[in-house]
Design a protein around this motif. Structure first.
Motif, PDB file in Angstrom:
ATOM      1  N   SER A 188       1.083  -1.291  -0.358  1.00 17.26           N
ATOM      2  CA  SER A 188       0.352   0.209   0.465  1.00 17.26           C
ATOM      3  C   SER A 188       0.943   1.171  -0.053  1.00 17.26           C
ATOM      4  CB  SER A 188      -0.297  -0.109   1.431  1.00 17.26           C
ATOM      5  OG  SER A 188      -1.416   0.964   0.892  1.00 17.26           O
ATOM      6  N   TYR A 189       0.655   2.076  -1.096  1.00 23.43           N
ATOM      7  CA  TYR A 189       2.120   3.862  -0.800  1.00 23.43           C
ATOM      8  C   TYR A 189       1.483   3.873   0.033  1.00 23.43           C
ATOM      9  CZ  TYR A 189       3.135   7.833  -3.100  1.00 23.43           C
ATOM     10  OH  TYR A 189       3.566   8.975  -3.337  1.00 23.43           O
ATOM     11  N   SER A 190       2.074   4.748   0.610  1.00 27.43           N
ATOM     12  CA  SER A 190       1.748   5.565   1.347  1.00 27.43           C
ATOM     13  C   SER A 190       3.264   7.485   1.349  1.00 27.43           C
ATOM     14  CB  SER A 190       2.701   5.469   2.642  1.00 27.43           C
ATOM     15  OG  SER A 190       3.661   5.546   2.273  1.00 27.43           O
ATOM     16  N   ARG A 191       2.356   8.242   1.403  1.00 32.58           N
ATOM     17  CA  ARG A 191       3.984   9.746   1.320  1.00 32.58           C
ATOM     18  C   ARG A 191       4.300   9.140   1.851  1.00 32.58           C
ATOM     19  NH1 ARG A 191       0.278  14.202   2.808  1.00 32.58           N
ATOM     20  NH2 ARG A 191      -0.607  14.163   0.981  1.00 32.58           N
ATOM     21  N   PHE A 192       4.950   8.472   3.321  1.00 33.51           N
ATOM     22  CA  PHE A 192       5.779   8.466   3.604  1.00 33.51           C
ATOM     23  C   PHE A 192       7.153   7.816   2.863  1.00 33.51           C
ATOM     24  CE2 PHE A 192       4.090   8.595   8.574  1.00 33.51           C
ATOM     25  CZ  PHE A 192       4.783  10.152   8.373  1.00 33.51           C
ATOM     26  N   PHE A 193       6.626   6.341   1.871  1.00 34.93           N
ATOM     27  CA  PHE A 193       7.159   6.095   1.415  1.00 34.93           C
ATOM     28  C   PHE A 193       7.670   6.964   0.031  1.00 34.93           C
ATOM     29  CE2 PHE A 193       7.764   3.652  -2.868  1.00 34.93           C
ATOM     30  CZ  PHE A 193       8.528   2.369  -1.823  1.00 34.93           C
ATOM     31  N   ALA A 194       6.647   8.024  -0.407  1.00 34.93           N
ATOM     32  CA  ALA A 194       7.105   8.881  -1.056  1.00 34.93           C
ATOM     33  C   ALA A 194       8.508   9.396  -0.850  1.00 34.93           C
ATOM     34  CB  ALA A 194       6.518   9.669  -1.843  1.00 34.93           C
ATOM     35  N   VAL A 195       8.480  10.270   0.665  1.00 37.60           N
ATOM     36  CA  VAL A 195       9.698  10.539   0.750  1.00 37.60           C
ATOM     37  C   VAL A 195      10.877   9.782   1.234  1.00 37.60           C
ATOM     38  CG1 VAL A 195      10.315  12.093   2.975  1.00 37.60           C
ATOM     39  CG2 VAL A 195       8.286  12.598   2.083  1.00 37.60           C
ATOM     40  N   GLY A 196      10.548   8.634   1.122  1.00 37.06           N
ATOM     41  CA  GLY A 196      12.005   7.379   0.816  1.00 37.06           C
ATOM     42  C   GLY A 196      12.397   7.361   0.021  1.00 37.06           C
ATOM     43  N   LEU A 197      12.164   7.020  -0.522  1.00 39.35           N
ATOM     44  CA  LEU A 197      12.120   7.255  -2.353  1.00 39.35           C
ATOM     45  C   LEU A 197      12.844   8.818  -2.341  1.00 39.35           C
ATOM     46  CD1 LEU A 197       9.691   5.688  -4.615  1.00 39.35           C
ATOM     47  CD2 LEU A 197      11.593   4.955  -3.497  1.00 39.35           C
ATOM     48  N   PHE A 198      12.309  10.049  -1.966  1.00 36.09           N
ATOM     49  CA  PHE A 198      13.247  10.906  -2.684  1.00 36.09           C
ATOM     50  C   PHE A 198      14.300  11.033  -1.474  1.00 36.09           C
ATOM     51  CE2 PHE A 198      14.200  15.873  -1.818  1.00 36.09           C
ATOM     52  CZ  PHE A 198      13.813  16.293  -2.780  1.00 36.09           C
ATOM     53  N   ARG A 199      14.697  11.203  -0.537  1.00 34.27           N
ATOM     54  CA  ARG A 199      15.615  10.472   0.237  1.00 34.27           C
ATOM     55  C   ARG A 199      17.337   9.899  -0.256  1.00 34.27           C
ATOM     56  NH1 ARG A 199      19.037  13.390   2.752  1.00 34.27           N
ATOM     57  NH2 ARG A 199      19.956  12.590   4.930  1.00 34.27           N
ATOM     58  N   LEU A 200      16.869   8.602  -1.146  1.00 31.40           N
ATOM     59  CA  LEU A 200      17.563   7.411  -0.943  1.00 31.40           C
ATOM     60  C   LEU A 200      18.234   8.607  -2.900  1.00 31.40           C
ATOM     61  CD1 LEU A 200      15.394   4.193  -1.794  1.00 31.40           C
ATOM     62  CD2 LEU A 200      17.381   5.111  -0.204  1.00 31.40           C
ATOM     63  N   LEU A 201      17.262   9.111  -3.767  1.00 29.80           N
ATOM     64  CA  LEU A 201      18.064   9.993  -4.898  1.00 29.80           C
ATOM     65  C   LEU A 201      18.374  11.195  -4.285  1.00 29.80           C
ATOM     66  CD1 LEU A 201      14.919   9.843  -6.486  1.00 29.80           C
ATOM     67  CD2 LEU A 201      16.879   8.565  -7.307  1.00 29.80           C
ATOM     68  N   GLU A 202      18.091  11.516  -2.992  1.00 34.03           N
ATOM     69  CA  GLU A 202      18.742  12.692  -2.975  1.00 34.03           C
ATOM     70  C   GLU A 202      20.254  12.418  -2.522  1.00 34.03           C
ATOM     71  OE1 GLU A 202      18.211  15.992  -0.326  1.00 34.03           O
ATOM     72  OE2 GLU A 202      17.934  14.352   0.629  1.00 34.03           O
ATOM     73  N   LEU A 203      20.227  10.946  -1.988  1.00 34.17           N
ATOM     74  CA  LEU A 203      21.533  10.575  -0.848  1.00 34.17           C
ATOM     75  C   LEU A 203      22.332  10.164  -2.101  1.00 34.17           C
ATOM     76  CD1 LEU A 203      20.791   9.249   2.288  1.00 34.17           C
ATOM     77  CD2 LEU A 203      21.658  11.281   1.794  1.00 34.17           C
ATOM     78  N   ALA A 204      21.614   9.799  -3.089  1.00 34.53           N
ATOM     79  CA  ALA A 204      22.687   8.885  -3.893  1.00 34.53           C
ATOM     80  C   ALA A 204      22.856  10.360  -4.989  1.00 34.53           C
ATOM     81  CB  ALA A 204      21.275   7.952  -4.802  1.00 34.53           C
ATOM     82  N   ASN A 205      22.817  11.631  -4.685  1.00 38.63           N
ATOM     83  CA  ASN A 205      22.931  12.151  -5.731  1.00 38.63           C
ATOM     84  C   ASN A 205      22.294  12.006  -7.849  1.00 38.63           C
ATOM     85  OD1 ASN A 205      24.564  14.455  -3.931  1.00 38.63           O
ATOM     86  ND2 ASN A 205      25.870  12.820  -4.649  1.00 38.63           N
ATOM     87  N   ALA A 206      21.511  11.579  -7.545  1.00 42.73           N
ATOM     88  CA  ALA A 206      20.617  11.088  -8.352  1.00 42.73           C
ATOM     89  C   ALA A 206      19.682  12.605  -8.828  1.00 42.73           C
ATOM     90  CB  ALA A 206      19.986  10.324  -8.837  1.00 42.73           C
ATOM     91  N   THR A 207      20.699  13.411  -9.891  1.00 46.15           N
ATOM     92  CA  THR A 207      20.255  14.972 -10.460  1.00 46.15           C
ATOM     93  C   THR A 207      19.458  14.630 -11.499  1.00 46.15           C
ATOM     94  OG1 THR A 207      21.899  15.607 -10.638  1.00 46.15           O
ATOM     95  CG2 THR A 207      21.250  16.272  -8.258  1.00 46.15           C
TER      96      THR A 207
END
Length: 290
Positions: A188-207
Motif C-alpha cells: 500500500s503506497y504511502s506519503r512516507f514511502f514517497a519521501v523515502g524514495l526522494f531521500r534515496l535519490l538525494e543521498l545518491a546525488n541522482a539529480t
C-alpha cells in the motif's frame, strides 16, 4: 530539502497546561492531509497487524502523552499530533506491514520537523515515545533508516534504478517492494514511502530530470502519486521554516525583555543600596533643622 502542504489544522495536541511558547503573532498553520499507509519488506520482521483488540486513536495519543510528559512547543506538537493520528490509522490496518523505505521516509520527515528543537535529548525521547505509542520499535526505525541511507550514499543514478539486476540486502528489499507493488497485493503506497524514495535519490546525488521516473518504474510505483506527495512534503517544510522563524523571533524578543527586566532590577537594587549606605554614613549625615 525544503517543506508538507498547508491546510488549517485543528488543535489535536496536548492540553493547555502542556502548551508552550505562545507567540504574540500567530504562527502559520501547518498540516498533513490524506491518510498515510505502508507495508513492508520480507527481510524485516513482517509486523502484520494481527491485533484483535485494536487501540483507539485516543489511546494511541494518550500513550504518547504518558510516555513523554514534558511540554512540547506548539509549532512541533501540532504537526506531531496530526502525524500520530494518521499513522495510527495506517498502523492498524489488517494488511499493514513494516517497510524500511517507509521507515526512512518517516525518519526523514521527523528529523526535518524537529530540526532546531531546543534539546537533542528531548528530540530523541519524543521520537521513541511516538513510535512506542504505535506499538512499534523506534530502534528498528533508526537502524533501517541508517541502513538505507548508507546504501544510497554508495550508489550512482544507474545502480540505484538497476537494483533488480544486483544482489544485496537493500536490493532484496527493493525487489520485494517491486514484486508486491506490481502484483497490487501486500503493498500500500504511502506519503512516507514517497519521501523515502526522494531521500534515496538525494543521498545518491541522482539529480537527472528523469531519474525519479525510472526508479518509480523499477518499483512499479505510480509516479504521479509520488510527485503529488513530494510537492506536499516540500510545502510543509516551507511552512515549517516560516513558523520556526516566527518562533525564533518570539523567543529572542522574550529573552531580550527578560534581560532588560533583569538589568532594570539590578539597577534598582544598586540605587537602593547606595541610598541606604548614604543614609547611615556619618560623613554625609544631614542635621535637620526645625
Amino acid at each position: 530539502m525544503a517543506a508538507l502542504a498547508s491546510l488549517s489544522l485543528p488543535a489535536m495536541g496536548q492540553s493547555e497546561k502542556r502548551a508552550a511558547f505562545v507567540p504574540s503573532r500567530p504562527l502559520p498553520s501547518i498540516s498533513l492531509s490524506r491518510s498515510l499507509s505502508c507495508r513492508s519488506s520480507r527481510l524485516v520482521v513482517r509486523c502484520m497487524s494481527t491485533v484483535s483488540d485494536v487501540p483507539t486513536v485516543s489511546e494511541t495519543k494518550s500513550n504518547f502523552l504518558q510516555a513523554y510528559k514534558r511540554p512540547i512547543p506548539s509549532i512541533y506538537n501540532t504537526v506531531l499530533q496530526e502525524l500520530i493520528v494518521q499513522q495510527h490509522l495506517m498502523r492498524y490496518k489488517k494488511t499493514y506491514r513494516y517497510d524500511p523505505v517507509f521507515a526512512l521516509g518517516f525518519v526523514t520527515v521527523y528529523d526535518q520537523l524537529m530540526e532546531g528543537y531546543p534539546s537533542d535529548e528531548d528530540r530523541d525521547a519524543i521520537f521513541k515515545s511516538y513510535i512506542k505509542a504505535l506499538n512499534e520499535d523506534p530502534e528498528q526505525y533508526r537502524i533501517d533508516a541508517q541502513k538505507m541511507e548508507e546504501w544510497a550514499r554508495s550508489q550512482t543514478s544507474a545502480s540505484l534504478v538497476e537494483f533488480s539486476s544486483r544482489e544485496g540486502e537493500v536490493e532484496a528489499i527493493l525487489k520485494d517492494i517491486a514484486e508486491r507493488a506490481g502484483s497490487k497485493e501486500g503493498f500500500s503506497y504511502s506519503r512516507f514511502f514517497a519521501v523515502g524514495l526522494f531521500r534515496l535519490l538525494e543521498l545518491a546525488n541522482a539529480t537527472e530530470p528523469n531519474i525519479l521516473d525510472k526508479l518509480c518504474a523499477s518499483l512499479n510505483i505510480d509516479k504521479k502519486s509520488v510527485d503529488r506527495d513530494l510537492d506536499v512534503y516540500r510545502n510543509l517544510l516551507s511552512k515549517l521554516v516560516q513558523a520556526k522563524e516566527l518562533l525564533k523571533e518570539y523567543i529572542d524578543r522574550e529573552k531580550k525583555k527578560k534581560e532588560e527586566r533583569a538589568e532594570s532590577q539590578k539597577a534598582n537594587e544598586t540605587i537602593t543600596k547606595c541610598l541606604g549606605e548614604s543614609l547611615y554614613d556619618p560623613s554625609v549625615f544631614v542635621t535637620w533643622k526645625y
